[in-house]
Design a protein around this motif. Structure first.
Motif, mmCIF file in Angstrom:
data_model
loop_
_atom_site.group_PDB
_atom_site.id
_atom_site.type_symbol
_atom_site.label_atom_id
_atom_site.label_comp_id
_atom_site.label_asym_id
_atom_site.label_seq_id
_atom_site.Cartn_x
_atom_site.Cartn_y
_atom_site.Cartn_z
ATOM 1 N N GLN A 192 38.876 42.441 53.760
ATOM 2 C CA GLN A 192 38.969 43.745 53.120
ATOM 3 C C GLN A 192 37.634 44.468 53.170
ATOM 4 O OE1 GLN A 192 37.380 44.670 50.019
ATOM 5 N NE2 GLN A 192 38.318 46.708 50.004
ATOM 6 N N LEU B 153 43.866 35.860 37.381
ATOM 7 C CA LEU B 153 42.608 35.705 38.111
ATOM 8 C C LEU B 153 41.738 34.681 37.396
ATOM 9 C CD1 LEU B 153 41.760 39.445 38.914
ATOM 10 C CD2 LEU B 153 43.015 37.797 40.318
ATOM 11 N N ILE C 219 40.103 35.121 46.540
ATOM 12 C CA ILE C 219 39.347 36.339 46.831
ATOM 13 C C ILE C 219 37.986 35.872 47.320
ATOM 14 C CG2 ILE C 219 38.363 38.465 45.907
ATOM 15 C CD1 ILE C 219 40.550 38.429 43.775
ATOM 16 N N ALA D 200 42.248 43.665 47.508
ATOM 17 C CA ALA D 200 42.252 42.262 47.926
ATOM 18 C C ALA D 200 43.435 41.520 47.302
ATOM 19 C CB ALA D 200 40.936 41.588 47.537
ATOM 20 N N VAL D 201 43.701 41.787 46.015
ATOM 21 C CA VAL D 201 44.864 41.166 45.367
ATOM 22 C C VAL D 201 46.151 41.616 46.058
ATOM 23 C CG1 VAL D 201 46.189 41.014 43.223
ATOM 24 C CG2 VAL D 201 43.695 40.898 43.158
ATOM 25 N N ILE E 4 38.617 44.967 44.887
ATOM 26 C CA ILE E 4 39.263 43.778 44.341
ATOM 27 C C ILE E 4 40.761 43.981 44.181
ATOM 28 C CG2 ILE E 4 39.362 42.243 42.324
ATOM 29 C CD1 ILE E 4 36.348 42.714 42.026
ATOM 30 N N ALA F 238 36.459 40.179 49.951
ATOM 31 C CA ALA F 238 36.499 41.459 49.243
ATOM 32 C C ALA F 238 35.110 41.978 48.904
ATOM 33 C CB ALA F 238 37.315 41.320 47.955
ATOM 34 N N LEU G 133 46.557 39.710 49.262
ATOM 35 C CA LEU G 133 46.976 38.326 48.997
ATOM 36 C C LEU G 133 48.467 38.254 48.680
ATOM 37 C CD1 LEU G 133 43.958 37.127 46.794
ATOM 38 C CD2 LEU G 133 44.587 36.206 49.040
ATOM 39 N N HIS H 267 32.233 39.308 41.598
ATOM 40 C CA HIS H 267 33.613 39.768 41.431
ATOM 41 C C HIS H 267 34.052 39.643 39.972
ATOM 42 C CE1 HIS H 267 34.535 38.997 45.955
ATOM 43 N NE2 HIS H 267 34.148 40.237 45.731
ATOM 44 N N GLU I 92 38.723 34.195 42.194
ATOM 45 C CA GLU I 92 37.609 34.946 42.754
ATOM 46 C C GLU I 92 36.414 34.002 42.752
ATOM 47 O OE1 GLU I 92 36.881 35.902 38.362
ATOM 48 O OE2 GLU I 92 38.645 35.744 39.647
#
Length: 379
Positions: free
Chosen positions: A247, A57, A191, A229-230, A226, A219, A233, A38, A33
């Motif tokens: 997103q 992350l 992200i 967004a993951v 978030i 995101a 991905l 984030h 991120e």
């Protein structure tokens, strides 16, 4: 968005996390991120505890306060201590340490340092104090650069000559390029920063997918933003794709904010190079004022040391900013370095990764330590 609760639904978060687990199928994946906002959402809301253990992350250099090197802080303090100057800055810059103290220390020693909410506040001070020189400490990524640009245009239009800008705006894309070229960090995707993308749009990220085959998902800043967004991905990776997805459609447009970009282009241009904490010198990674705005350029108006200052040896902000280590792996995290007694910028800024871990991440940190310990003991 009608209600914040729409983006904080725990049951929906669990369902998306279950789908992430299904798609990833236990495959270890590491996503960065880029934005410090984030990072704080992740630890404030315990997002890492919801995601599968295989999803890691890591934090990037998306905090503009954190990436500013100590030498530039010393330059700002030198200007602030100049007789007749009112030095204005955002509040989170007041306590950032330079080599010989902070702006807050300079204020305590007699310098006229004031925090403001916007550069327009600084311009207002200049109008109110025509006998004083007012300097605005301009920092931030493309998110805050447009407000500086608009203020410069207004200062020129109104011929306010006792106002100037100490420009330290940086740009996100060269930093991401530097991270992708780093040999000690493997990433599976990004992200993307929401607020920066609101200004620059989606197109600047295409090289990440095209040249490095890494997916990018821009995101928002709510927990479900978030987590989604993951999911996007992981979905790209499971389908063998590498694309730039958005997103954050409620805010970010593919073309960005055209008027903001035009204002920046009228007032600023790229520096040949600029030093980043932890990343060193990166070419074309920061902005300076155009020659047409030399009368409002504090770097030309005042003598500054302009020296490169090494970070304290005990501080590992550089490694944290590159995502090489987690904040709690720093030797001084939570002991010598706390928000009350910061050694590095990552602990000072509200967007700093270390501050996020310290304020929100104690339980996540303990769980991560236990997890790593269990892995090391597995035969």
């Amino acid at each position: 968005m009608k209600f914040v609760d729409e983006y904080r639904d725990p049951e929906l978060a669990k369902r998306i996390a279950a789908e992430i687990a299904r798609l990833s199928d236990g495959r270890p994946l590491k996503f960065m991120e880029v934005c410090g906002g984030h990072t704080h959402t992740i630890y404030k809301h315990g997002i890492e505890d919801v995601l599968p253990r295989s999803i890691d992350l890591v934090h990037g250099p998306g905090c503009p306060v954190c990436v500013l090197p100590m030498g530039r802080i010393d330059d700002a303090i030198a200007i602030a201590r100049t007789e007749g100057v009112i030095f204005t800055t955002f509040g989170d810059m007041m306590r950032v340490p330079g080599s010989k103290g902070s702006l807050l220390d300079a204020k305590a020693e007699g310098a006229d340092v004031r925090f403001v909410y916007s550069p327009l506040d600084a311009l207002k001070l200049a109008r109110q104090h025509p006998d004083r020189q007012v300097v605005f400490f301009a920092i931030g990524f493309e998110t805050t650069a447009p407000s500086t640009a608009v203020t410069l245009l207004r200062a020129r239009a109104e011929r306010v000559k006792n106002f100037s800008v100490f420009c330290n705006h940086v740009t996100i894309i060269p930093a991401i390029k530097a991270i992708l070229d780093s040999p000690d960090l493997r990433l599976d995707g990004f992200i993307g920063p929401g607020h920066v993308s609101m200004v620059i749009g989606m197109r600047p990220y295409t090289f990440i997918a095209r040249d490095h085959h890494k997916p990018v998902v821009i995101a928002g800043f709510e927990p479900l933003d978030i987590i989604q967004a993951v999911y996007l991905l992981v979905k790209q990776i499971s389908e063998g794709r590498a694309e730039v997805e958005n997103q954050y459609t409620r805010v970010v447009r593919p073309e960005g904010n055209v008027r903001a970009l035009e204002a920046m282009a009228r007032t600023m241009e790229l520096r040949p190079f600029f030093e980043w904490r932890g990343l060193g010198f990166i070419t074309h990674s920061a902005l300076k004022l155009r020659p047409e705005f030399a009368d409002w350029d504090a770097e030309l108006r005042y003598e500054v040391p302009g020296l490169r200052v090494a970070d304290p040896k005990a501080c590992q902000c550089g490694e944290v900013l590159k995502g090489v280590i987690k904040p709690w792996e720093c030797k001084v995290f939570g002991t010598a370095c706390t928000p009350e007694t910061p050694i590095g910028t990552c602990m000072v800024s509200p967007e700093g990764a270390c501050a996020a871990y310290y304020n929100y991440g104690r339980f996540s940190m303990a769980a991560e330590r236990d997890h790593l310990r269990s892995l090391s003991q597995t035969p």
